[in-house]
Write a protein that holds these residues in place. Structure first.
Motif, PDB file in Angstrom:
ATOM      1  N   PRO A 138       0.813  -1.218   0.000  1.00  0.00           N
ATOM      2  CA  PRO A 138       0.000   0.000   0.000  1.00  0.00           C
ATOM      3  C   PRO A 138       0.852   1.275   0.000  1.00  0.00           C
ATOM      4  N   VAL A 139       0.302   2.315  -0.610  1.00  0.00           N
ATOM      5  CA  VAL A 139       0.973   3.614  -0.646  1.00  0.00           C
ATOM      6  C   VAL A 139       0.927   4.278   0.722  1.00  0.00           C
ATOM      7  N   GLY A 140      -0.242   4.308   1.337  1.00  0.00           N
ATOM      8  CA  GLY A 140      -0.403   5.002   2.612  1.00  0.00           C
ATOM      9  C   GLY A 140      -0.976   4.102   3.693  1.00  0.00           C
ATOM     10  N   PRO A 192       8.920   9.691   0.796  1.00  0.00           N
ATOM     11  CA  PRO A 192       8.238  10.397   1.890  1.00  0.00           C
ATOM     12  C   PRO A 192       8.032   9.502   3.112  1.00  0.00           C
ATOM     13  N   VAL A 193       7.972  10.115   4.290  1.00  0.00           N
ATOM     14  CA  VAL A 193       7.829   9.339   5.525  1.00  0.00           C
ATOM     15  C   VAL A 193       6.420   8.800   5.694  1.00  0.00           C
ATOM     16  N   GLU A 201      20.707  13.322  11.478  1.00  0.00           N
ATOM     17  CA  GLU A 201      20.017  14.334  10.678  1.00  0.00           C
ATOM     18  C   GLU A 201      19.055  13.642   9.721  1.00  0.00           C
ATOM     19  N   PHE A 202      17.865  14.208   9.564  1.00  0.00           N
ATOM     20  CA  PHE A 202      16.909  13.670   8.594  1.00  0.00           C
ATOM     21  C   PHE A 202      16.928  14.546   7.353  1.00  0.00           C
ATOM     22  N   ILE A 203      17.169  13.910   6.207  1.00  0.00           N
ATOM     23  CA  ILE A 203      17.135  14.609   4.915  1.00  0.00           C
ATOM     24  C   ILE A 203      16.051  13.944   4.077  1.00  0.00           C
ATOM     25  N   GLY A 204      14.948  14.629   3.866  1.00  0.00           N
ATOM     26  CA  GLY A 204      13.809  14.041   3.171  1.00  0.00           C
ATOM     27  C   GLY A 204      13.959  14.042   1.664  1.00  0.00           C
ATOM     28  N   THR A 205      13.303  13.090   1.028  1.00  0.00           N
ATOM     29  CA  THR A 205      13.232  13.021  -0.430  1.00  0.00           C
ATOM     30  C   THR A 205      11.770  12.867  -0.827  1.00  0.00           C
TER      31      THR A 205
END
Length: 335
Positions: free
Chosen positions: A124-126, A186-187, A211-215
């Motif tokens: 699932p996506v979400g 994404p988280v 450190e969190f670096i989002g994509t």
């Protein structure tokens, strides 16, 4: 002219019912009769109308498989494992790619329902699984893949991603790194959130930085973008280790570092990926990665889908495999 079952029956000198049994239940028919009917089928060029059979049975002989990103070799291997197990059971697999988009996932699910698939295997996506609940309530079995079930609503098969995040971070700490970065997103994807949680818990216990670096996606392009951003920082503001949410991001970061030449792996920054796809070992600098048994996950998902709870109530509905760290030159140089 299309050849019918009656034409085959007349040619073989048997009843229409016997031809039907040869096609659907050959064990019920004498071997000599089966051979005679098959010879007539081959001679006349008969092709069964599987669509009509599916309408009568209410189900097809296909399984719908929806993955997050069909370009990712992890999901390719997962689909291969599912297909091989499905073939063993006289079924085929139809692969669909949600591209990490909820609307696209919903479209695929609707089409599979129209095609009367035997069941659905879904990553699932979400977290909103209302659509899957509705399909299950309408009689279509659903199994979650690469995603643990939050409750007992759906059977599931996955790897313990929190543990995967933990062992990745612990390895980086064990080789002396203290300024870690997690790259991924994404988280809202459960897998990303769980891997981040495992890394956060481990670094917090060790009193190290994370450190969190989002994509925006789990792709090589996003990895390259982040890699270039890190290169643009002054050396004292760069992490000394990176844990990427999957191998594609890690490989993109590695490409940026190697092409620019200003950041050395692992001397300046150690790098860990996740999934252990084939490209990881073949990279310019072989990539340390957390391995998931992708093909086994796909095969197990088919097993869970075909499991009859009334006949076998001892088999688990939720299968969780343990991840394995594979250490290569991106974190530890061979001497």
């Amino acid at each position: 002219m299309q050849v019918s079952v009656r034409d085959v029956a007349n040619d073989a000198g048997v009843s229409v019912g016997t031809v039907s049994n040869v096609l659907n239940h050959p064990a019920k028919v004498a071997a000599a009769t089966v051979e005679r009917v098959q010879q007539s089928i081959e001679k006349l060029g008969f092709v069964r109308n599987d669509a009509a059979r599916q309408l009568r049975a209410g189900r097809s002989r296909t399984i719908g498989l929806v993955v997050l990103d069909s370009r990712n070799p992890f999901f390719t291997e997962l689909a291969r494992g599912a297909e091989e197990r499905a073939i063993e059971n006289g079924l085929s697999v139809l692969l669909a790619n949600s591209d990490e988009k909820q609307a696209r996932e919903n479209t695929h699910l609707a089409l599979f329902e129209e095609q009367r698939v035997t069941g659905l295997l879904v990553t699932p996506v979400g977290s909103d699984l209302k659509r899957l609940h509705a399909l299950r309530d309408r009689g279509i079995p659903v199994v979650l893949m690469d995603r643990q079930s939050d409750d007992d609503a759906f059977p599931s098969v996955a790897v313990d991603d929190v543990e995967g995040g933990r062992i990745a971070a612990q390895h980086l700490l064990d080789i002396g790194r203290r300024q870690l970065a997690f790259v991924g997103g994404p988280v809202t994807l459960r897998q990303v959130a769980d891997r981040l949680e495992g890394a956060q818990n481990t670094t917090l216990e060790a009193k190290a930085a994370l450190e969190f670096i989002g994509t925006s996606a789990l792709t090589v392009d996003e990895g390259r973008r982040v890699g270039l951003q890190i290169i643009d920082r002054s050396p004292e503001h760069r992490p000394d280790a990176i844990f990427a949410a999957n191998d594609l991001i890690a490989l993109g970061i590695l490409q940026s570092f190697v092409m620019e030449g200003s950041v050395r792996i692992p001397e300046d920054i150690a790098l860990v990926g996740y999934d252990d796809i084939d490209f990881s070992a073949a990279a310019a600098i072989p990539l340390t990665s957390v391995r998931q048994p992708a093909a086994l996950i796909g095969a197990t998902a088919v097993d869970l889908l075909l499991q009859d709870p009334e006949e076998d109530d001892t088999s688990p509905n939720h299968v969780i495999y343990q991840p394995e760290l594979v250490v290569r030159a991106s974190t530890v140089r061979e001497r």
